[in-house]
Design a protein around this motif. Structure first.
Motif, PDB file in Angstrom:
ATOM      1  N   SER A 308      41.258  31.820  25.647  1.00 13.90           N
ATOM      2  CA  SER A 308      41.672  32.438  24.389  1.00 13.90           C
ATOM      3  C   SER A 308      41.848  31.404  23.265  1.00 13.90           C
ATOM      4  N   VAL A 309      42.315  30.206  23.628  1.00 14.85           N
ATOM      5  CA  VAL A 309      42.473  29.157  22.621  1.00 14.85           C
ATOM      6  C   VAL A 309      41.104  28.704  22.116  1.00 14.85           C
ATOM      7  N   GLY A 310      40.196  28.450  23.061  1.00 15.26           N
ATOM      8  CA  GLY A 310      38.851  28.043  22.678  1.00 15.26           C
ATOM      9  C   GLY A 310      38.153  29.115  21.852  1.00 15.26           C
ATOM     10  N   ALA A 311      38.327  30.386  22.242  1.00 10.37           N
ATOM     11  CA  ALA A 311      37.705  31.486  21.500  1.00 10.37           C
ATOM     12  C   ALA A 311      38.228  31.558  20.076  1.00 10.37           C
ATOM     13  N   HIS A 312      39.508  31.277  19.897  1.00 11.60           N
ATOM     14  CA  HIS A 312      40.094  31.303  18.551  1.00 11.60           C
ATOM     15  C   HIS A 312      39.438  30.256  17.655  1.00 11.60           C
ATOM     16  N   PHE A 313      39.380  29.011  18.136  1.00 12.34           N
ATOM     17  CA  PHE A 313      38.797  27.945  17.327  1.00 12.34           C
ATOM     18  C   PHE A 313      37.291  28.139  17.144  1.00 12.34           C
ATOM     19  N   PHE A 314      36.625  28.600  18.209  1.00 17.88           N
ATOM     20  CA  PHE A 314      35.190  28.813  18.103  1.00 17.88           C
ATOM     21  C   PHE A 314      34.869  29.925  17.105  1.00 17.88           C
ATOM     22  N   SER A 315      35.635  30.990  17.117  1.00 19.44           N
ATOM     23  CA  SER A 315      35.379  32.111  16.209  1.00 19.44           C
ATOM     24  C   SER A 315      35.557  31.695  14.751  1.00 19.44           C
ATOM     25  N   GLU A 316      36.540  30.863  14.500  1.00 19.89           N
ATOM     26  CA  GLU A 316      36.724  30.357  13.140  1.00 19.89           C
ATOM     27  C   GLU A 316      35.520  29.517  12.712  1.00 19.89           C
ATOM     28  N   ARG A 317      35.072  28.639  13.606  1.00 15.47           N
ATOM     29  CA  ARG A 317      33.898  27.803  13.304  1.00 15.47           C
ATOM     30  C   ARG A 317      32.662  28.683  13.130  1.00 15.47           C
ATOM     31  N   LEU A 318      32.504  29.651  14.008  1.00 11.55           N
ATOM     32  CA  LEU A 318      31.343  30.536  13.953  1.00 11.55           C
ATOM     33  C   LEU A 318      31.302  31.299  12.635  1.00 11.55           C
TER      34      LEU A 318
END
Length: 329
Positions: A308-318
């Motif tokens: 969930s942490v990785g998904a949060h940062f990745f979604s912002e970058r995406l």
């Protein structure tokens, strides 16, 4: 006056013909099957990820506009938090092949729900035969029949049409996969995104990844069925004037090391995908995040899924990278 003779029920049964007795028994059996089947559907169908996603999507489009759909397998399902991407929804699903993704998308479009953008997963395993050889689709025919034609399920799963039809209409005769779906907790499902809260063991070595790679990677090129349905998605997007963005999702450091050690040619693999796409829908964008978090193992749940942490940062970058392609959304 002589009393009238009232035959006993036992006497009546003796006079009932064998055909009538069989007919009554069959009717009772059918009634029991219908009741049990409906109870089974009411209990288990509402527990599945796909059903929950559909319900959330219906609520979403009633409340706001839908601009962007994320389409793919578990990398998409776990990796993209639509909260960080305005007017977006995630319809990724575990072990979804391009066939399932195509029919999911087609069902949405046929229902009059019209996104503007499709973000389509193109990971190293995406064209693998593994998703067609897996028994999941046959075992959960009652679920996949909600959005996939029975003949397609039969062909993909190498089952007979009759067997698939029976399982799709009478799911309680399935293989028990519904019990697993029922026992899975989807309380963290939000806008189609399912979050994972654990963290990858940083002591994992590339050797631990090889069994997974041998299972999901095709050594002899791409599965023709995957290629066919990938093309169908592109044609569907073209017909509906949807913007296509292809995304290669992040994978963990040990997975990247394993790919490097095995000398797997990612350049040629993606060149083939782009050639296929160019021939059908040349106006697309592609984003590569495979090695994005090579130094961030804490962002992963396991070898190839963001937590969930990785998904949060990745979604912002995406979202920042997608903004030029998303238009007015």
């Amino acid at each position: 006056m002589q009393p009238s003779f009232i035959p006993s029920s036992k006497h009546i049964d003796r006079k009932r013909s064998p055909v009538a007795r069989v007919a009554v028994s069959l009717l009772l059996l059918l009634l029991i099957v219908a009741v049990v089947n409906q109870l089974y559907l009411d209990t288990f169908l509402s527990s599945t990820l796909h059903y929950r996603q559909e319900q959330q999507l219906k609520e979403f489009v009633q409340a706001t506009k839908l601009c962007t759909l994320f389409v793919g397998d578990s990398h998409t399902m776990y990796g993209v938090d639509p909260t960080n991407i305005p007017h977006s929804f995630n319809i990724g699903g575990g072990s979804n092949s391009y066939a399932e993704s195509y029919y999911k998308l087609k069902k949405i479009l046929d229902a009059g729900i019209q996104p503007k953008n499709i973000i389509l997963e193109i990971d190293r395993h995406s064209f693998s035969s593994y998703f067609f050889d897996s028994p999941i689709m046959a075992q959960q025919s009652w679920l996949y029949a909600q959005f996939t034609p029975i003949n397609v399920i039969a062909d993909i799963s190498n089952s007979t049409h009759v067997a698939i039809w029976l399982r799709s209409k009478f799911p309680f005769i399935g293989h028990g996969a519904e019990w697993i779906a029922h026992s899975t907790e989807y309380s963290d499902l939000h806008l189609g995104w399912l979050s994972l809260n654990s963290t990858l063991d940083i002591t994992v070595r590339p050797d631990n990844v090889y069994p997974l790679m041998s299972k999901v990677f095709n050594e002899n090129g791409m599965d023709e069925r995957q290629v066919y349905f990938y093309k169908q998605i592109l044609l569907l997007a073209k017909k509906n004037n949807l913007t296509i963005v292809l995304v290669a999702y992040p994978i963990s450091p040990p997975f990247i090391d394993a790919i490097t050690n095995k000398k797997i040619d990612l350049v040629n693999y993606y060149s083939t995908i782009f050639s296929i796409t160019d021939a059908i829908y040349p106006d697309y964008a592609a984003l590569d995040y495979v090695s994005l978090y090579y130094k961030k193992p804490e962002f992963f749940f396991d070898y190839d899924h963001l937590n969930s942490v990785g998904a949060h940062f990745f979604s912002e970058r995406l979202y920042n990278d997608l903004r030029p392609a998303l238009g007015n959304c």
